[in-house]
Design a protein around this motif. Structure first.
Motif, PDB file in Angstrom:
ATOM      1  N   THR A 345       0.819  -1.203   0.000  1.00 50.17           N
ATOM      2  CA  THR A 345       0.000   0.000   0.000  1.00 50.17           C
ATOM      3  C   THR A 345       0.857   1.260   0.000  1.00 50.17           C
ATOM      4  O   THR A 345       2.042   1.218   0.350  1.00 50.17           O
ATOM      5  CB  THR A 345      -0.917   0.033   1.229  1.00 50.17           C
ATOM      6  N   LEU A 346       0.239   2.379  -0.396  1.00 45.61           N
ATOM      7  CA  LEU A 346       0.901   3.681  -0.363  1.00 45.61           C
ATOM      8  C   LEU A 346       0.482   4.388   0.920  1.00 45.61           C
ATOM      9  O   LEU A 346      -0.716   4.616   1.144  1.00 45.61           O
ATOM     10  CB  LEU A 346       0.499   4.504  -1.589  1.00 45.61           C
ATOM     11  N   PRO A 347       1.438   4.735   1.799  1.00 43.94           N
ATOM     12  CA  PRO A 347       1.092   5.278   3.123  1.00 43.94           C
ATOM     13  C   PRO A 347       0.166   6.487   3.066  1.00 43.94           C
ATOM     14  O   PRO A 347       0.416   7.448   2.332  1.00 43.94           O
ATOM     15  CB  PRO A 347       2.466   5.675   3.699  1.00 43.94           C
ATOM     16  N   LEU A 348      -0.933   6.398   3.820  1.00 45.37           N
ATOM     17  CA  LEU A 348      -1.910   7.469   3.987  1.00 45.37           C
ATOM     18  C   LEU A 348      -2.699   7.782   2.720  1.00 45.37           C
ATOM     19  O   LEU A 348      -3.544   8.678   2.716  1.00 45.37           O
ATOM     20  CB  LEU A 348      -1.233   8.762   4.493  1.00 45.37           C
ATOM     21  N   SER A 350      -3.550   4.823   0.304  1.00 43.77           N
ATOM     22  CA  SER A 350      -4.318   3.603   0.047  1.00 43.77           C
ATOM     23  C   SER A 350      -5.367   3.379   1.131  1.00 43.77           C
ATOM     24  O   SER A 350      -5.139   3.681   2.307  1.00 43.77           O
ATOM     25  CB  SER A 350      -3.388   2.392  -0.020  1.00 43.77           C
ATOM     26  N   TYR A 351      -6.489   2.819   0.727  1.00 44.53           N
ATOM     27  CA  TYR A 351      -7.532   2.490   1.687  1.00 44.53           C
ATOM     28  C   TYR A 351      -7.140   1.260   2.492  1.00 44.53           C
ATOM     29  O   TYR A 351      -6.609   0.289   1.958  1.00 44.53           O
ATOM     30  CB  TYR A 351      -8.855   2.214   0.958  1.00 44.53           C
ATOM     31  N   GLY A 352      -7.406   1.299   3.791  1.00 48.63           N
ATOM     32  CA  GLY A 352      -7.133   0.148   4.648  1.00 48.63           C
ATOM     33  C   GLY A 352      -6.940   0.570   6.084  1.00 48.63           C
ATOM     34  O   GLY A 352      -6.014   1.339   6.385  1.00 48.63           O
ATOM     35  N   GLY A 353      -7.804   0.123   6.973  1.00 45.04           N
ATOM     36  CA  GLY A 353      -7.750   0.541   8.362  1.00 45.04           C
ATOM     37  C   GLY A 353      -6.484   0.118   9.085  1.00 45.04           C
ATOM     38  O   GLY A 353      -5.840   0.926   9.766  1.00 45.04           O
ATOM     39  N   SER A 354      -6.094  -1.155   8.946  1.00 41.24           N
ATOM     40  CA  SER A 354      -4.903  -1.650   9.642  1.00 41.24           C
ATOM     41  C   SER A 354      -3.646  -0.943   9.145  1.00 41.24           C
ATOM     42  O   SER A 354      -2.748  -0.604   9.927  1.00 41.24           O
ATOM     43  CB  SER A 354      -4.768  -3.163   9.436  1.00 41.24           C
ATOM     44  N   SER A 355      -3.578  -0.710   7.834  1.00 40.82           N
ATOM     45  CA  SER A 355      -2.426  -0.026   7.254  1.00 40.82           C
ATOM     46  C   SER A 355      -2.323   1.407   7.762  1.00 40.82           C
ATOM     47  O   SER A 355      -1.244   1.875   8.156  1.00 40.82           O
ATOM     48  CB  SER A 355      -2.532  -0.041   5.725  1.00 40.82           C
TER      49      SER A 355
END
Length: 376
Positions: A345-348, A350-355
């Protein structure tokens, strides 16, 4: 740098001094990237059944609260619990392997009450905290740098969660964990002979490990080497991503005007391929802006690592810096076709709660180190 493990003295004056040295520039950079991320997600998810950007806002709010809470506690207090936290995360990874929820053939999620947790994201934090504790205690003994045998313990700390994550399978997150650990080890002063030996081991290990990869993982490597070999199959993701990036040209098509996004040609457009959406709609100029923000964030994080008051804070900041850098580097590399597609993922953005939570926990630790560089 001191090796004292005693707890720092807490008090209002210390908190006030920490607040005085708070790295506001880092906070504003994070806020800027996060705001662009939510704005971009609103465009990327307009053809989806649910507005994921609203959920992303909720996760960012929760992550910001955790980051602020971490700032209230002197980071040196986390040193005593570093190995315990690491052990808990490893146990969560084992529990995921045994009882985790299977989604699209991968067992990456663990149901804890009403919440679905992705322990592999916590593994990045656990590895950096455990390695920071180890190097804080051990680096002073290595006046001439680390030899091969001196890297056994840091290597085990890094590889145990990485191998458990790879088993899920999640090649992208496993690579990030290894990259974070390897970066912290390099900052610990490794002898050049050891670097050569480790490099040889990595090359030989990769050759022997390749036959044991999952079929789809092998296909990704083969597609990277020959993108035109299976454009409608394994190469579809990379091909559509490069079309989207290239079609943005200089200024982009405008927000919500990306045809690759609107017609859902881009797979996973709100997660792994979010940068493709940004490139198509905002063009080369928009990409330069985003790159500048990430560059400023990584350089600021390195500055915090260099000015940390002790080795634990130094290595903690190095770990956070490595996590941010490798996430952005690998993600942008894979969506532009210069690296294989590995699911990072791309920080901040990409969608994704855990990330999002893992990144903001890292930012909280980073700001904590910066705030307390002058506090006894």
């Amino acid at each position: 740098m001191a090796l004292d493990l005693s707890l720092p003295r807490a008090g209002v004056p210390s908190q006030r001094r920490a607040f005085t040295h708070y790295p506001w520039h880092v906070a504003f950079l994070v806020l800027g990237i996060a705001a662009l991320g939510v704005w971009n997600l609103a465009s990327a998810s307009r053809s989806a059944h649910a507005p994921v950007w609203i959920s992303q806002l909720s996760w960012m709010g929760a992550g910001a609260a955790v980051a602020l809470a971490l700032g209230l506690v002197d980071y040196r207090r986390f040193m005593r619990g570093a190995y315990v936290f690491y052990a808990v995360v490893v146990l969560l990874l084992v529990a995921t392997a045994l009882k985790g929820r299977v989604v699209m053939g991968a067992r990456r999620w663990l149901a804890i009450g009403p919440m679905n947790l992705q322990p592999s994201e916590l593994a990045k934090i656990a590895v950096m905290v455990a390695l920071a504790r180890w190097f804080h205690m051990d680096a002073a003994k290595r006046k001439d740098g680390y030899g091969l045998f001196g890297l056994v313990v840091p290597g085990v700390i890094t590889l145990v969660p990485a191998l458990l994550i790879l088993k899920q399978p999640d090649l992208g997150t496993a690579l990030i964990v290894v990259a974070v650990g390897a970066t912290m080890i390099l900052f610990a002063k490794v002898r050049w002979q050891t670097l050569v030996a480790v490099g040889a081991v990595v090359v030989v290990g990769a050759v022997f490990a390749y036959p044991h990869l999952k079929p789809y993982q092998k296909k990704r490597v083969e597609t990277f080497l020959n993108p035109e070999g299976d454009v409608l199959g394994a190469g579809y993701h990379a091909t559509q991503s490069m079309i989207a990036v290239g079609s943005g040209q200089a200024l982009g098509k405008g927000w919500a005007q990306g045809t690759q996004t609107l017609l859902s040609f881009l797979p996973e457009q709100h997660t792994d391929f979010i940068f493709s959406v940004w490139a198509e709609e905002h063009g080369f100029v928009g990409c330069l802006l985003l790159l500048a923000l990430y560059y400023a964030l990584v350089v600021s994080a390195l500055g915090i690592a260099g000015n940390a008051r002790d080795r634990f804070g130094h290595f903690l900041a190095v770990g956070v810096t490595a996590m941010l850098f490798w996430h952005a580097f690998i993600n942008m590399g894979m969506v532009t076709g210069v690296m294989p597609v590995v699911g990072v993922t791309l920080p901040l953005m990409s969608y994704g709660g855990s990330s999002v939570m893992a990144v903001l926990i890292g930012i909280g630790l980073l700001n904590n180190v910066a705030s307390r560089r002058f506090v006894n």
